[in-house]
Design a protein around this motif. Structure first.
Motif, short mmCIF file in Angstrom:
data_model
loop_
_atom_site.label_atom_id
_atom_site.label_comp_id
_atom_site.label_asym_id
_atom_site.label_seq_id
_atom_site.Cartn_x
_atom_site.Cartn_y
_atom_site.Cartn_z
N GLY A 1 -32.59 31.93 -71.03
CA GLY A 1 -32.17 31.40 -69.74
C GLY A 1 -31.19 32.28 -68.99
O GLY A 1 -30.85 31.99 -67.84
N THR A 2 -30.71 33.35 -69.62
CA THR A 2 -29.79 34.25 -68.93
C THR A 2 -30.48 34.84 -67.70
O THR A 2 -31.64 35.23 -67.76
N GLN A 3 -29.76 34.88 -66.61
CA GLN A 3 -30.33 35.37 -65.35
C GLN A 3 -29.76 36.74 -65.02
O GLN A 3 -28.54 36.94 -65.08
N PHE A 4 -30.65 37.64 -64.69
CA PHE A 4 -30.28 39.01 -64.33
C PHE A 4 -30.73 39.30 -62.90
O PHE A 4 -31.72 38.75 -62.42
N SER B 1 -43.22 41.01 -74.00
CA SER B 1 -41.79 40.83 -74.26
C SER B 1 -41.08 42.15 -74.01
O SER B 1 -41.70 43.21 -73.96
N LEU B 2 -39.79 42.08 -73.88
CA LEU B 2 -38.97 43.25 -73.64
C LEU B 2 -37.99 43.40 -74.79
O LEU B 2 -37.31 42.44 -75.16
N GLY C 1 -40.26 40.89 -80.36
CA GLY C 1 -41.08 40.09 -79.45
C GLY C 1 -41.98 39.11 -80.18
O GLY C 1 -42.23 38.01 -79.69
N SER C 2 -42.45 39.48 -81.37
CA SER C 2 -43.31 38.57 -82.13
C SER C 2 -42.54 37.35 -82.63
O SER C 2 -43.13 36.35 -83.03
N ARG C 3 -41.21 37.42 -82.61
CA ARG C 3 -40.38 36.28 -82.99
C ARG C 3 -39.98 35.45 -81.77
O ARG C 3 -39.18 34.53 -81.88
N GLY C 4 -40.45 35.84 -80.63
CA GLY C 4 -40.13 35.09 -79.42
C GLY C 4 -38.96 35.65 -78.64
O GLY C 4 -38.55 35.07 -77.63
N TYR C 5 -38.41 36.76 -79.07
CA TYR C 5 -37.30 37.38 -78.35
C TYR C 5 -37.84 38.16 -77.15
O TYR C 5 -38.97 38.62 -77.15
N LYS D 1 -38.55 37.35 -74.02
CA LYS D 1 -39.44 36.74 -73.02
C LYS D 1 -38.73 36.75 -71.68
O LYS D 1 -37.58 36.31 -71.58
N ILE D 2 -39.38 37.27 -70.67
CA ILE D 2 -38.76 37.32 -69.34
C ILE D 2 -39.71 36.75 -68.30
O ILE D 2 -40.91 36.64 -68.52
#
Length: 186
Positions: free
Chosen positions: A118-121, A152-153, A157-161, A163-164
């Protein structure tokens, strides 16, 4: 981000390889008569540039200068104020381990620091359009950004990290979010 978008577009084009696409790949696609692939390679090279082996006047005339520049993505100022006012962290530590599939026991505990969901950039890129460039170049870049949303960035990414999603997109100050949302890269 720039490298990931380029890589995803190269995968999409069907000519991904260990090193980024270069002059030889463009001429190879042209020589093989695969016009769609040659056009995609050309667009990728026009958008992201070619390596230093590109000192060839014919090639330089056809490809031209790099079109895109990605700028640092800083935490959005309003979101940063929200974090500070609510005493929320900028990053978090996620604890993980491995599970032995036979014994069912956990091992190898570790922590990974990551940006909370949810962090916004704030995101800015510059895209140069030269005389003779058509809308296809910009559309290719937008397809690359859409592919990034689907992927993913960063690591894990395969663990769900990583996602943007992109929101409030503008092109030259005009709302482009609906156009972006409708993109189907395949």
């Amino acid at each position: 981000m720039k490298g990931k978008v380029r890589s995803l577009l190269e995968w999409r084009s069907g000519v991904v390889q260990e090193a980024p696409l270069a002059k030889k790949d463009f001429f190879s696609a042209k020589k093989n008569g695969n016009e769609n692939q040659a056009r995609e390679v050309k667009h990728i090279l026009q958008i992201f540039g070619a390596s230093g082996d590109a000192n060839d006047s014919e090639f330089s005339a056809e490809i031209g200068h790099t079109r895109v520049s990605f700028w640092d993505c800083l935490i959005d100022k309003e979101y940063l104020n929200f974090l500070q006012e609510n005493n929320l962290p900028y990053t978090e530590a996620k604890t993980e381990n491995s599970i032995n599939r036979i014994s069912g026991t956990a091992s190898n505990p570790r922590q990974t620091e990551r940006v909370p969901a949810g962090t916004q950039f704030s995101f800015t890129l510059s895209f140069k359009q030269f005389e003779g460039d058509d809308e296809a170049l910009l559309n290719t870049l937008l397809k690359g950004l859409k592919l990034l949303e689907w992927d993913s960035l960063g690591g894990s990414g395969s663990r769900g990290y990583g996602k943007i999603s992109f929101s409030q997109l503008t092109i030259n100050g005009e709302d482009a979010q609906q156009k972006f949302d409708e993109i189907q890269p395949f």
